[in-house]
Design a protein around this motif. Structure first.
Motif, PDB file in Angstrom:
ATOM      1  N   ASP A 211       0.812  -1.211   0.000  1.00 48.10           N
ATOM      2  CA  ASP A 211       0.000   0.000   0.000  1.00 48.10           C
ATOM      3  C   ASP A 211       0.848   1.265   0.000  1.00 48.10           C
ATOM      4  OD1 ASP A 211      -2.793  -1.213   0.279  1.00 48.10           O
ATOM      5  OD2 ASP A 211      -1.690  -2.188   1.894  1.00 48.10           O
ATOM      6  N   LEU A 212       2.065   1.172   0.502  1.00 46.21           N
ATOM      7  CA  LEU A 212       2.936   2.351   0.508  1.00 46.21           C
ATOM      8  C   LEU A 212       4.074   2.241  -0.510  1.00 46.21           C
ATOM      9  CD1 LEU A 212       3.036   2.977   4.364  1.00 46.21           C
ATOM     10  CD2 LEU A 212       1.933   4.424   2.645  1.00 46.21           C
ATOM     11  N   GLY A 213       4.170   1.109  -1.170  1.00 47.17           N
ATOM     12  CA  GLY A 213       5.190   0.955  -2.217  1.00 47.17           C
ATOM     13  C   GLY A 213       6.619   0.921  -1.687  1.00 47.17           C
ATOM     14  N   LEU A 214       6.761   0.631  -0.406  1.00 46.71           N
ATOM     15  CA  LEU A 214       8.116   0.572   0.178  1.00 46.71           C
ATOM     16  C   LEU A 214       8.591  -0.886   0.166  1.00 46.71           C
ATOM     17  CD1 LEU A 214       7.566   3.109   3.075  1.00 46.71           C
ATOM     18  CD2 LEU A 214       8.926   3.460   0.998  1.00 46.71           C
ATOM     19  N   THR A 215       9.072  -1.309  -0.996  1.00 46.00           N
ATOM     20  CA  THR A 215       9.438  -2.722  -1.128  1.00 46.00           C
ATOM     21  C   THR A 215      10.834  -3.026  -0.601  1.00 46.00           C
ATOM     22  OG1 THR A 215      10.148  -2.293  -3.382  1.00 46.00           O
ATOM     23  CG2 THR A 215       7.908  -3.129  -3.102  1.00 46.00           C
ATOM     24  N   GLY A 216      11.488  -2.028  -0.047  1.00 45.82           N
ATOM     25  CA  GLY A 216      12.796  -2.298   0.563  1.00 45.82           C
ATOM     26  C   GLY A 216      12.682  -3.260   1.730  1.00 45.82           C
ATOM     27  N   THR A 217      11.551  -3.293   2.381  1.00 43.23           N
ATOM     28  CA  THR A 217      11.344  -4.240   3.480  1.00 43.23           C
ATOM     29  C   THR A 217      10.983  -5.596   2.877  1.00 43.23           C
ATOM     30  OG1 THR A 217      10.557  -2.454   4.879  1.00 43.23           O
ATOM     31  CG2 THR A 217      10.030  -4.687   5.579  1.00 43.23           C
ATOM     32  N   LYS A 218      11.773  -6.611   3.216  1.00 43.31           N
ATOM     33  CA  LYS A 218      11.613  -7.934   2.596  1.00 43.31           C
ATOM     34  C   LYS A 218      10.961  -8.909   3.568  1.00 43.31           C
ATOM     35  CE  LYS A 218      14.041  -6.231  -0.754  1.00 43.31           C
ATOM     36  NZ  LYS A 218      13.257  -5.592  -1.837  1.00 43.31           N
ATOM     37  N   HIS A 219      10.727 -10.110   3.069  1.00 40.17           N
ATOM     38  CA  HIS A 219      10.166 -11.158   3.926  1.00 40.17           C
ATOM     39  C   HIS A 219      10.808 -12.486   3.565  1.00 40.17           C
ATOM     40  CE1 HIS A 219       8.021 -12.464   0.364  1.00 40.17           C
ATOM     41  NE2 HIS A 219       7.775 -11.188   0.154  1.00 40.17           N
ATOM     42  N   GLY A 220      11.018 -13.315   4.558  1.00 39.10           N
ATOM     43  CA  GLY A 220      11.591 -14.637   4.279  1.00 39.10           C
ATOM     44  C   GLY A 220      10.711 -15.754   4.781  1.00 39.10           C
ATOM     45  N   CYS A 221       9.727 -15.418   5.607  1.00 38.34           N
ATOM     46  CA  CYS A 221       8.894 -16.491   6.152  1.00 38.34           C
ATOM     47  C   CYS A 221       7.484 -16.023   6.462  1.00 38.34           C
ATOM     48  CB  CYS A 221       9.535 -17.046   7.425  1.00 38.34           C
ATOM     49  SG  CYS A 221       9.569 -15.864   8.795  1.00 38.34           S
ATOM     50  N   GLU A 222       7.333 -14.763   6.784  1.00 42.09           N
ATOM     51  CA  GLU A 222       6.044 -14.196   7.188  1.00 42.09           C
ATOM     52  C   GLU A 222       5.465 -14.927   8.387  1.00 42.09           C
ATOM     53  OE1 GLU A 222       3.907 -12.764   3.351  1.00 42.09           O
ATOM     54  OE2 GLU A 222       5.412 -14.231   2.768  1.00 42.09           O
ATOM     55  N   LEU A 223       6.340 -15.482   9.192  1.00 45.95           N
ATOM     56  CA  LEU A 223       5.918 -16.207  10.383  1.00 45.95           C
ATOM     57  C   LEU A 223       6.729 -15.804  11.608  1.00 45.95           C
ATOM     58  CD1 LEU A 223       5.681 -19.787   8.823  1.00 45.95           C
ATOM     59  CD2 LEU A 223       3.745 -18.438   9.673  1.00 45.95           C
ATOM     60  N   GLY A 224       7.525 -14.790  11.472  1.00 48.58           N
ATOM     61  CA  GLY A 224       8.300 -14.349  12.626  1.00 48.58           C
ATOM     62  C   GLY A 224       9.542 -15.173  12.902  1.00 48.58           C
ATOM     63  N   GLU A 225      10.081 -15.834  11.883  1.00 49.52           N
ATOM     64  CA  GLU A 225      11.182 -16.760  12.138  1.00 49.52           C
ATOM     65  C   GLU A 225      12.543 -16.316  11.613  1.00 49.52           C
ATOM     66  OE1 GLU A 225       8.110 -20.544  12.028  1.00 49.52           O
ATOM     67  OE2 GLU A 225       9.552 -20.313  10.414  1.00 49.52           O
ATOM     68  N   CYS A 226      12.587 -15.277  10.778  1.00 51.36           N
ATOM     69  CA  CYS A 226      13.848 -15.014  10.088  1.00 51.36           C
ATOM     70  C   CYS A 226      14.414 -13.607  10.275  1.00 51.36           C
ATOM     71  CB  CYS A 226      13.701 -15.302   8.607  1.00 51.36           C
ATOM     72  SG  CYS A 226      12.645 -14.138   7.740  1.00 51.36           S
ATOM     73  N   GLY A 227      13.606 -12.673  10.703  1.00 46.14           N
ATOM     74  CA  GLY A 227      14.097 -11.316  10.936  1.00 46.14           C
ATOM     75  C   GLY A 227      14.215 -10.451   9.696  1.00 46.14           C
ATOM     76  N   THR A 228      13.990 -11.034   8.536  1.00 52.11           N
ATOM     77  CA  THR A 228      14.179 -10.295   7.284  1.00 52.11           C
ATOM     78  C   THR A 228      13.296  -9.050   7.194  1.00 52.11           C
ATOM     79  OG1 THR A 228      14.652 -12.408   6.259  1.00 52.11           O
ATOM     80  CG2 THR A 228      14.187 -10.599   4.770  1.00 52.11           C
TER      81      THR A 228
END
Ligand code: FES
Ligand code: FES
Lengths: 863, 179
Positions: B40-57
């Motif tokens: 929604d804000l177009g800030l794709t610099g923030t990444k994801h590696g699990c979306e479960l709280g396991e990786c810190g990405t």
């Protein structure tokens, strides 16, 4: 442009590459080099630290839909029916496709075209995709997938290699020698039985290397766009856009010229993004069905299901040595658990036996390898592809032999190294060998002499060595074209753009192109712009796998840059009225070396040349030299150059808990020549990290019931080293230039992983006197071995038997020193050696053993 | 939460201060902060590696503290300050951590990098000269598969020294290995 045939040596600019007489840990590069050999930022570093790099999942196109795959809940079953009606009725669902819509099989190797984008009639592992949905949001797509009803008829699932060998029916695939055997290899270089009989000492060991997964931080993602004029674009987190391009062409039946595959920067690959994946094809089909862009991003558990990771490998090895440890004969067997599909597996199986001869001299060598199908996630190439397993086996085996002979393991190794510029028993041509320096560096650095066998109980040191390919000598599919191509465009403003099909996965492949072009043309690295991994814009490079990129794209870039320099030099020389040979390219200028004021800016040189000859651009390409091996199976193992590594691990073992802690690892890697030393450091440290994970904790484990479900499809349960487990690393960069490498460079991305696990295992033995012949070295295993030691039993944890395998007749190839010419000798009576499963041009269809004439002059072509 | 209100399309709206800029954003109420930032804000610099709280990405700073944006409901962030990797540089001038991460190769594939940078920034704000062990502790919730963490530690240490006013340079051993 040609340049397809060998002859890479003459492409190097004069004087830049020469073998140093004393290659000892050279501190700086040749004085003539300005860029190569100097630590610097990668060209994409700023984009990466500011969040500007766009990974595949960062792409959002107007009107984009979201796709989702429905994955099998059964390990092995027939699909009786798929009912998509409820899903189709859900608001927001725009398209649903199943296996019927994508009936054409594909696979990364021509000999294993055994996958479908969506399974048409059978599923072969939990997670095998059966349907795909596109919808207006990810939530809707997820909901829709859950509404699809699949009726399965379960089939007996094969859960282990032992079961696969013993259970021919049901067959998981209908190809391969028979039953659930996917591939059998039997190669013999010299009479090994006789060599063993004539040896002073023979030792036999059994070892097991557990499977592990790549775990790239980025989940796979792909975006497809179909335009009404019949053109498809796919952006994907892939290491191999060229192979994805080929697979899309095949499965979607579209002309290759209308498909554009763009490899986005990969958020880590490690081999895990080098297959063609189901979602890459399904997302393209959904885009074609809906006429809208579609994105599929895998969830983390889906990444675990896709896998393609390290093959769990059972190994048996028998070696005969002389009293001082020279290897007279080695007989090595491997049995690989391939999981549900072929993937790169045939190549993986060959790799478990290919490089045994490249590290130490092996006079006679016999290799028997088998890969079987099981109903688990498919295995494939992970960093080190098929070689960390045998390295684990051999380095432990050698450690035991050294002990049996009462020799120091380091001394034993030093005495029997492969000689530079030699050909091994299995016909691999070895160039530069920096291993001796590597061993000396780590033994001195670690204080080996003071520590080995002398540390207090619970502490120990262990040594291991390895070698690795700098790119596979042959492409995955047979063709006579270069493996890597580069185009250069020179701008009137003095900028240079490099176009190359290579794929940036974090290893720095984009930067390598810029450094080399900058070095040759004398412009700043920041004046070189790099366009990579786009099948519309860039010439083919086969991909980021097999540690091929620096050597191959580097040579292609070097050739293109030298050709550009030639054009500019010609015109500048005419203008300045000096001989071309007197011109230098440096600091953004072209000038007379005998009067540096006499010259012009690089931009002016481009303008001058453009005015005289038209638009300035060049191409370069690279094809590895031919390999001397001419037998079937000789296609796996050859490389333009081999890297070498030695590592010493220090461990602390708590005998009460079995916990192994690794405080420090010393590692020396012969990279030939650093192009960017700090990037080389990063590859070495990253490899040590990944090797540490495999040694101590990483494990692709399954619940051992009929359901063969993965134990740990999450990052929490799949243990990988955090900052708290990572060890200190002392790195030595050894530079023994190889004439085939650009500026002498060899690989570094994978090789340094290899010695880590066996060094740790050997250190555990030094610490507490138990042998853990199986990774991961968990506390449970250490404790069990310690218990056995206490009871006076063999102080060891590891496998106890190797199943009976119906090996085919061996292909016999006399080694070079026994009069061999690289060809197989006709088998006694049975004309045709192994039974001729593949000819030189591997069968495109997965047809079982097509009867064929053995074709010793056309080695099996596989990477 | 005063500014939150139902939008006609079933959307929620909140106010955030994103990288120093007051921002209003409307989104489906079930979305996580990660999703709102990226989608929604177009800030794709923030990444994801699990979306479960396991990786810190997916780590961002919320009122200066590292949080896993994949676990934070965006609705719960109303009125807060969010800092993402896009906000680290001052104009075109990189943050010292960004400089050192770039110079030492602490970003290889770069996918974990935004998360590490923000955790490191929060650490240095709290503890300007952390020991190696403190750095390891602070970063223990973030996984990196490429670097083996060592270049990340060294980048944090170098940035810390520079932020303390030292004219520190990377060690030769860091760049070229041990002699
Ligand atoms: S994506 Fe948030 S912790 Fe992994
Ligand atoms: S740099 Fe790739 S995961 Fe950290």
């Amino acid at each position: 442009m040609g340049g397809a045939e060998g002859g890479s040596a003459d492409r190097r600019s004069g004087g830049l590459v020469h073998r140093s007489a004393d290659p000892a840990n050279r501190r700086t590069a040749e004085p003539a080099l300005r860029v190569v050999g100097t630590a610097q930022r990668k060209v994409d570093a700023v984009a990466k630290v500011t969040g500007q790099t766009l990974f595949a999942d960062d792409l959002f196109l107007p009107r984009m839909l979201y796709g989702k795959l429905l994955r099998s809940t059964q390990p092995h079953a027939r699909i009786l029916c798929i009912d998509t009606s409820k899903a189709a009725a859900l608001e927001g669902v725009k398209a649903i496709v199943t296996g019927q819509d994508l009936p054409i099989p594909f696979g990364i190797l021509p000999v294993s075209q055994d996958e479908h984008a969506l399974c048409p009639e059978r599923v072969r592992y939990i997670g095998d995709p059966v349907a795909a949905v596109a919808a207006v949001s990810e939530e809707t797509a997820t909901q829709a997938v859950e509404l699809i009803e699949v009726e399965y008829e379960p089939l007996t699932s094969i859960t282990s290699v032992q079961q696969a060998v013993a259970t021919p029916e049901p067959r998981i695939h209908d190809y391969g020698p028979h039953g659930n055997l996917h591939k059998l290899i039997n190669l013999e270089f010299g009479d090994v039985e006789r060599a063993l009989a004539e040896s002073d000492y023979v030792r036999e060991d059994l070892l097991f290397y557990e499977g592990s997964t790549h775990l790239p931080m980025e989940q796979h993602a792909a975006v497809a766009d179909w335009s009404a004029d019949g053109k498809l674009t796919l952006w994907s987190a892939t290491q191999t856009p060229h192979y994805v391009h080929r697979a899309l062409t095949k499965v979607l039946e579209l002309p290759a010229s209308r498909i554009r595959v763009i490899a986005c920067p990969n958020g880590g690959g490690f081999g895990g993004k080098s297959d063609v994946f189901n979602h890459e094809i399904a997302v393209a089909k959904l885009a074609m069905e809906t006429g809208r862009p579609v994105k599929i991003t895998l969830t983390r558990d889906e990444v675990f299901y896709c896998h393609r990771g390290r093959h769990p490998t059972l190994m048996w090895v028998r070696t005969g040595v002389t009293k001082d440890g020279a290897i007279k004969g080695m007989h090595f067997r491997s049995l690989l658990d391939g999981g549900g599909y072929g993937s790169y597996g045939v190549a993986s199986a060959y790799y478990t036996g290919a490089l045994q001869t490249v590290t130490y001299n092996v006079e006679r060598y016999k290799f028997q390898g088998a890969r079987v199908f099981t109903n688990k996630a498919p295995c494939g190439p992970k960093r080190g592809h098929g070689t960390p397993q045998p390295r684990y086996a051999l380095e432990i085996h050698l450690d035991k032999i050294a002990e049996d002979l009462g020799k120091d393991p380091a001394e034993l190794r030093l005495k029997h190294l492969v000689s530079p510029d030699s050909i091994t028993a299995n016909y691999l041509r070895v160039g530069s060998v920096g291993l001796e320096t590597c061993i000396r560096k780590v033994t001195e650095g670690a204080g080996w002499k003071e520590k080995y066998g002398k540390l207090p109980y619970g502490r120990g040191v262990g040594l291991a060595c390895s070698s690795y390919i700098s790119g596979a000598g042959l492409p995955i599919y047979w063709n006579a074209m270069p493996q890597s191509g580069v185009q250069l465009k020179l701008d009137r403003g003095g900028g240079v753009t490099v176009f190359c099909g290579s794929t940036e996965i974090g290893q720095g492949s984009d930067s390598i192109l810029a450094y080399i072009v900058s070095e040759v043309l004398g412009v700043g690295v920041e004046d070189v712009h790099v366009v990579t991994g786009d099948t519309h814009l860039t010439p083919v490079d086969l991909g980021s796998y097999s540690s091929r990129v620096t050597l191959m794209t580097g040579n292609a870039a070097l050739q293109a840059a030298e050709r550009a320099r030639e054009i500019l030099a010609r015109n500048v020389a005419a203008k300045l009225e000096v001989p071309m040979a007197r011109l230098a390219f440096a600091d953004g200028r072209v000038f007379d070396t005998e009067g540096p004021h006499n010259g012009m800016s690089f931009a002016a040189a481009v303008q001058l040349s453009e005015a005289a000859e038209g638009t300035v651009g060049t191409v370069g390409s690279y094809t590895p030299p031919d390999s001397p091996g001419r037998y079937r199976g000789a296609g796996v193992g050859p490389s333009p150059a081999y890297s070498y590594t030695a590592a010493i691990a220090e461990v602390a073992v708590d005998a009460a808990s079995g916990i192994v802690v690794v405080p420090k690892i010393w590692i020396a890697h012969d990279v030939g020549q650093c192009i960017n030393p700090v990037a080389v450091m990063g590859q070495v440290e990253g490899s040590v990290y990944m090797g540490l994970g495999e040694a101590l904790m990483e494990e692709m484990a399954y619940r051992p019931n009929r359901n063969v479900i993965q134990k740990m499809p999450s990052m929490l349960e799949y243990k990988s080293p955090t900052t708290l487990e990572m060890c200190d690393v002392v790195t030595y960069l050894i530079e023994d230039p190889d004439p085939n490498g650009p500026f002498g460079a060899k690989e570094v991305g994978q090789g340094p992983l290899l010695p880590v696990a066996p060094a740790i295992a050997n250190a555990v033995y030094d610490a507490v006197g138990v042998r853990i012949d199986e990774v991961p070295i968990t506390p449970e295993k250490v404790l069990k071995a310690l218990k056995k030691k206490e009871k006076g039993e063999e102080p060891r944890y590891g496998p106890h038997s190797f199943p009976e395998i119906p090996w085919p007749e061996p292909i016999r190839v006399p080694p070079p020193w026994e009069g061999g010419d690289g060809r197989a000798v006709p088998a006694g009576g049975a004309a045709g050696g192994e039974g001729g499963a593949e000819t030189g041009h591997p069968a495109i269809s997965p047809a079982p053993t097509a009867p064929s004439v053995p074709s010793p002059s056309s080695p099996e072509r596989q990477h | 939460m005063a500014s939150r209100r139902r939008k006609p399309a079933g959307k929620a709206q909140i106010s955030l201060v994103v990288n120093g800029e007051p921002t209003e954003v409307a989104f489906s109420p079930h979305k996580t902060l990660l999703e709102v930032l990226r989608e929604d804000l177009g800030l794709t610099g923030t990444k994801h590696g699990c979306e479960l709280g396991e990786c810190g990405t997916c780590t961002v700073l919320l009122d200066g503290q590292p949080v896993l944006s994949c676990l934070a409901l965006a609705l719960a962030c109303d009125g807060k300050r969010v800092e993402t990797v896009e906000g680290m540089a001052r104009g075109a001038v990189l943050h010292p951590l960004q400089e050192t991460f770039a110079d030492l190769g602490a970003a290889q594939c770069g996918y974990c990098t935004p998360g590490f940078l923000l955790v490191a920034k929060a650490l240095l704000e709290e503890n300007p000269s952390p020991t190696r062990d403190q750095i390891k502790q602070a970063l223990a919730g973030n996984l990196c598969r490429c670097t083996g963490y060592l270049k990340i530690y060294e980048a944090v240490e170098l940035a810390a020294a520079r932020m303390q006013g030292e004219e520190a340079e990377a060690k030769e051993e860091t760049l070229y290995g041990r002699r």
